[in-house]
Motif scaffolding. Structure first.
Motif, PDB file in Angstrom:
ATOM      1  N   ALA A 192       0.821  -1.215   0.000  1.00  6.05           N
ATOM      2  CA  ALA A 192       0.000   0.000   0.000  1.00  6.05           C
ATOM      3  C   ALA A 192       0.851   1.259   0.000  1.00  6.05           C
ATOM      4  N   SER A 193       0.293   2.334  -0.565  1.00  4.06           N
ATOM      5  CA  SER A 193       0.973   3.631  -0.497  1.00  4.06           C
ATOM      6  C   SER A 193       0.923   4.163   0.924  1.00  4.06           C
ATOM      7  N   HIS A 194      -0.167   3.858   1.627  1.00  2.14           N
ATOM      8  CA  HIS A 194      -0.294   4.230   3.032  1.00  2.14           C
ATOM      9  C   HIS A 194      -1.388   3.381   3.667  1.00  2.14           C
ATOM     10  N   VAL A 195      -1.214   3.057   4.944  1.00  2.00           N
ATOM     11  CA  VAL A 195      -2.189   2.248   5.674  1.00  2.00           C
ATOM     12  C   VAL A 195      -2.759   3.079   6.822  1.00  2.00           C
ATOM     13  N   THR A 196      -4.082   3.123   6.907  1.00  4.14           N
ATOM     14  CA  THR A 196      -4.753   3.799   8.016  1.00  4.14           C
ATOM     15  C   THR A 196      -5.466   2.750   8.852  1.00  4.14           C
ATOM     16  N   CYS A 197      -5.088   2.651  10.113  1.00  2.00           N
ATOM     17  CA  CYS A 197      -5.675   1.646  11.006  1.00  2.00           C
ATOM     18  C   CYS A 197      -6.765   2.301  11.845  1.00  2.00           C
ATOM     19  N   LEU A 198      -7.985   1.798  11.733  1.00  2.00           N
ATOM     20  CA  LEU A 198      -9.137   2.342  12.454  1.00  2.00           C
ATOM     21  C   LEU A 198      -9.430   1.465  13.664  1.00  2.00           C
ATOM     22  N   VAL A 199      -9.149   1.989  14.859  1.00  2.00           N
ATOM     23  CA  VAL A 199      -9.290   1.238  16.104  1.00  2.00           C
ATOM     24  C   VAL A 199     -10.488   1.768  16.879  1.00  2.00           C
ATOM     25  N   ARG A 200     -11.403   0.899  17.235  1.00  2.00           N
ATOM     26  CA  ARG A 200     -12.619   1.327  17.934  1.00  2.00           C
ATOM     27  C   ARG A 200     -12.327   1.816  19.356  1.00  2.00           C
ATOM     28  N   GLY A 201     -11.368   1.178  20.024  1.00  2.00           N
ATOM     29  CA  GLY A 201     -11.046   1.550  21.395  1.00  2.00           C
ATOM     30  C   GLY A 201     -10.037   2.681  21.474  1.00  2.00           C
ATOM     31  N   ASP A 202      -9.458   2.846  22.689  1.00  2.00           N
ATOM     32  CA  ASP A 202      -8.509   3.935  22.877  1.00  2.00           C
ATOM     33  C   ASP A 202      -7.082   3.536  22.532  1.00  2.00           C
ATOM     34  N   ASP A 203      -6.877   2.247  22.212  1.00  2.00           N
ATOM     35  CA  ASP A 203      -5.547   1.781  21.827  1.00  2.00           C
ATOM     36  C   ASP A 203      -5.656   0.356  21.317  1.00  2.00           C
ATOM     37  N   PHE A 204      -4.548  -0.162  20.796  1.00  2.00           N
ATOM     38  CA  PHE A 204      -4.507  -1.563  20.418  1.00  2.00           C
ATOM     39  C   PHE A 204      -4.658  -2.425  21.670  1.00  2.00           C
ATOM     40  N   SER A 205      -5.270  -3.591  21.518  1.00  2.00           N
ATOM     41  CA  SER A 205      -5.455  -4.497  22.650  1.00  2.00           C
ATOM     42  C   SER A 205      -4.389  -5.581  22.701  1.00  2.00           C
ATOM     43  N   CYS A 206      -3.467  -5.576  21.761  1.00  2.00           N
ATOM     44  CA  CYS A 206      -2.430  -6.612  21.710  1.00  2.00           C
ATOM     45  C   CYS A 206      -1.220  -6.191  22.538  1.00  2.00           C
ATOM     46  N   ALA A 207      -0.174  -7.020  22.516  1.00  2.00           N
ATOM     47  CA  ALA A 207       1.044  -6.727  23.257  1.00  2.00           C
ATOM     48  C   ALA A 207       1.653  -5.413  22.790  1.00  2.00           C
ATOM     49  N   LYS A 208       2.282  -4.700  23.713  1.00  2.00           N
ATOM     50  CA  LYS A 208       2.823  -3.379  23.420  1.00  2.00           C
ATOM     51  C   LYS A 208       3.837  -3.419  22.277  1.00  2.00           C
TER      52      LYS A 208
END
Length: 275
Positions: free
Chosen positions: A116-132
């Motif tokens: 991709a030329s650019h990736v935009t990640c749309l997260v419903r919560g206030d942060d990722f829920s996976c490992a830091k």
């Protein structure tokens, strides 16, 4: 989202159509090869696939539009799908939106930057829920923008995706990405959790909870796979797609049962030979 419509084939099926009886296809006790092929064709048609009986004589894979030259004419198409491993390359040079905030969303966002030329990640919560560490890799990537508290309101288009509207759940503000005459990709990774609590402590699990299989398991994912947990532990069969792998496809899951059974049968034969 996949919108594959045509399947160009010289005839329906392949070698399987001349097989009189198939007795080892998952979920089907016994069926002729011709009937199995016909069932597959009808299932594909029920989902909107159209078949053309033709022979492909040449392929033009250059550019965004792929062209197939056949004995029945020319077909041009642009693939739109959401499986990153399978379909990421379809969006080379395009904007891509990833929906989700778990391991899969973070990891696949990074993977998609290859194309991709650019990736935009749309997260419903206030942060990722996976490992830091996993989240940081996506958050700190120069070609990834992470928007938290964001949900998708609508996706519009004609034969291709053209517009995506998302909403900030805190402010209520909506934003629309309009690709104009171009298109873009939407990859949904809502996440999943393997049901492996029952065997925790019995089988070895990776940090995400998936079963780590023996090196002899050459196929990814499994409905019924076999692994070796050290010399003091028995061979164990596992049900469902709970093996440690990045591929979650039914075809991989089903076919993995074959080597699993083969390894188990070999183990049983060796046990029978022991005094």
């Amino acid at each position: 989202m996949a919108f594959y419509k045509f399947s160009v084939t010289e005839h329906f099926g392949g070698q399987i159509t001349i097989t009189d009886r198939v007795v080892n296809y998952p979920g089907i006790a016994s069926i002729s090869g011709a009937a199995l092929t016909e069932n597959m064709r009808q299932q594909a048609e029920a989902f909107g696939a159209e078949f053309k009986i033709a022979e492909v004589t040449a392929l033009d894979m250059s550019g965004d539009i792929k062209t197939l030259h056949t004995t029945q004419g020319i077909l041009s198409c642009f693939g739109v799908a959401y499986c990153a491993t399978c379909d990421g390359e379809f969006f080379r040079g395009k904007q891509v939106f990833v929906v989700g905030g778990g391991y899969a969303a973070a990891e696949e966002s990074v993977f998609l930057t290859k194309y991709a030329s650019h990736v935009t990640c749309l997260v419903r919560g206030d942060d990722f829920s996976c490992a830091k560490a996993t989240a940081d890799e996506a958050r700190n990537h120069p070609d990834i923008t992470v928007r938290t508290h964001t949900v998708v309101e609508s996706i519009e288009g004609d034969t291709l995706l053209r517009r995506l509207t998302c909403r900030d759940t805190e402010t209520g503000e909506t934003k629309t990405y309009d690709a104009g005459e171009d298109t873009f990709g939407v990859f949904v990774f809502a996440g999943y959790e393997p049901a492996t609590e029952l065997i925790r402590g019995i089988a070895e699990l990776d940090p995400k909870g998936y079963v780590i299989t023996d090196a002899s398991m050459t196929l990814p994912s499994c409905w019924a796979s076999t692994m070796r947990q050290g010399r003091d532990r028995p061979w164990t069969n596992h049900c469902a797609s709970v093996c440690s792998t990045g591929i979650r496809l039914v075809i991989c899951a089903s076919s993995s049962a074959c080597p699993a059974r083969s390894v188990q049968s070999s183990s049983q034969r060796l046990s029978a030979l022991r005094p």
